[in-house]
Scaffold this active site. Structure first.
Site, PDB file in Angstrom:
ATOM      1  N   THR A  62      48.395 -38.838  17.112  1.00  0.00           N
ATOM      2  CA  THR A  62      48.356 -39.462  15.786  1.00  0.00           C
ATOM      3  C   THR A  62      48.150 -40.976  15.811  1.00  0.00           C
ATOM      4  OG1 THR A  62      50.771 -39.630  15.780  1.00  0.00           O
ATOM      5  CG2 THR A  62      49.794 -37.675  14.732  1.00  0.00           C
ATOM      6  N   TYR A 125      40.137 -39.896  14.785  1.00  0.00           N
ATOM      7  CA  TYR A 125      41.334 -39.067  14.600  1.00  0.00           C
ATOM      8  C   TYR A 125      41.067 -37.992  13.542  1.00  0.00           C
ATOM      9  CZ  TYR A 125      45.762 -37.815  12.344  1.00  0.00           C
ATOM     10  OH  TYR A 125      46.781 -37.115  11.741  1.00  0.00           O
TER      11      TYR A 125
END
Length: 284
Positions: A62, A125
């Site tokens: 993350t 991401y």
């Protein structure tokens, strides 16, 4: 019901396990130190040994900015790790829930994204999270994919804790005011996810606390509720450059939750108040 939760050492995984135990469910939480989800054989062996009825996959890479340069690690964790867990769930016929993100969208416009809108990630991401969604959908005919945003929980670091820490030494802060989303308490979210996993109402969902705000408005509310005299200056995304581009519009429609009989989460302001109170009493 026996539920395996990955990412147990993170904010959401921790609360999912804690909530499940409170409900009397058989919870097995696993963190990266106990299971390397990028190792295919380890994943299969671990899942077969635990033999859960369901897997809630909260583990993820993350670090949004770091992901732009550390692409290999991000891909391995978010895409390959998800693929191995999905296949392992399929082998033992366990329900599978994949936790995704608002970052699968490009953040254009001002209207809330619905589940059927086409993802168009603008950062690496977000791209890996969307690729993982596609992996889950290609391997399982029935699964839960739950997109979440702006989470804060008792365990781990988050925006609320950062603001509280900064307020100890700063009386004025610049905070981005043109990115809009829904702050989401992992305590509320964990309860919803456990409600969902015990049904057969599979599909893609958006799950956040109700209401929208900017990061600057979020910060102001934190300082107001925590009684911290900090002035918040609302700045633009361009005035706070980051390695990864962030979506300006992270509004997610939760109508599908309601349509499927799930109770909406509380408004973020109410949930923030409860969180700050819990933070005071938490012994870590």
């Amino acid at each position: 019901m026996k539920i395996l939760v990955t990412g147990y050492t993170g904010q959401l995984g921790y609360d999912v396990v804690r909530e499940g135990l409170d409900r009397g469910l058989d919870m097995v939480g696993v963190g990266s130190k106990d299971l390397n989800i990028t190792d295919e054989s380890s994943v299969y062996q671990y899942v077969q040994e635990v033999n859960p009825d369901a897997i809630i996959h909260c583990a993820a890479y993350t670090a949004v900015d770091k992901a732009e340069d550390d692409r290999e690690s991000c891909w391995k964790v978010n895409v390959e790790g998800t693929k191995y867990l999905t296949n392992a769930a399929k082998k033992i016929n366990a329900k599978f829930m994949y936790i995704s993100t608002d970052y699968v969208f490009d953040g254009m416009g001002e209207t809330p994204f619905i589940e059927t809108d086409n993802p168009n990630p603008i950062g690496y991401y977000g791209r890996t999270k969307y690729e993982a969604e596609k992996v889950v959908e290609s391997l399982l005919s029935e699964a839960f994919i739950v997109r979440i945003s702006w989470v804060f929980g008792i365990n781990g670091n988050n925006f609320v804790k950062t603001m509280l820490r900064l307020s100890e030494t700063c009386n004025e802060l610049d905070v981005v005011g043109d990115q809009i989303g829904s702050p989401t308490n992992t305590y509320d979210l964990s309860r919803l996810l456990l409600d969902m996993i015990q049904t057969d109402k599979f599909g893609v969902y958006h799950a956040t606390n109700e209401g929208y705000c900017s990061w600057a408005e979020f910060a102001k509310e934190i300082f107001l509720l925590a009684d911290r005299p900090v002035k918040v200056n609302s700045i633009t995304t361009e005035e706070y450059p980051t390695r990864a581009i962030r979506p300006k519009n992270s509004r997610l429609s939760k109508q599908k939750l309601i349509d499927n009989g799930f109770k909406p989460l509380p408004y973020w302001q109410e949930s923030l108040k409860q969180y700050l109170n819990a933070l005071k009493h938490e012994v870590k």
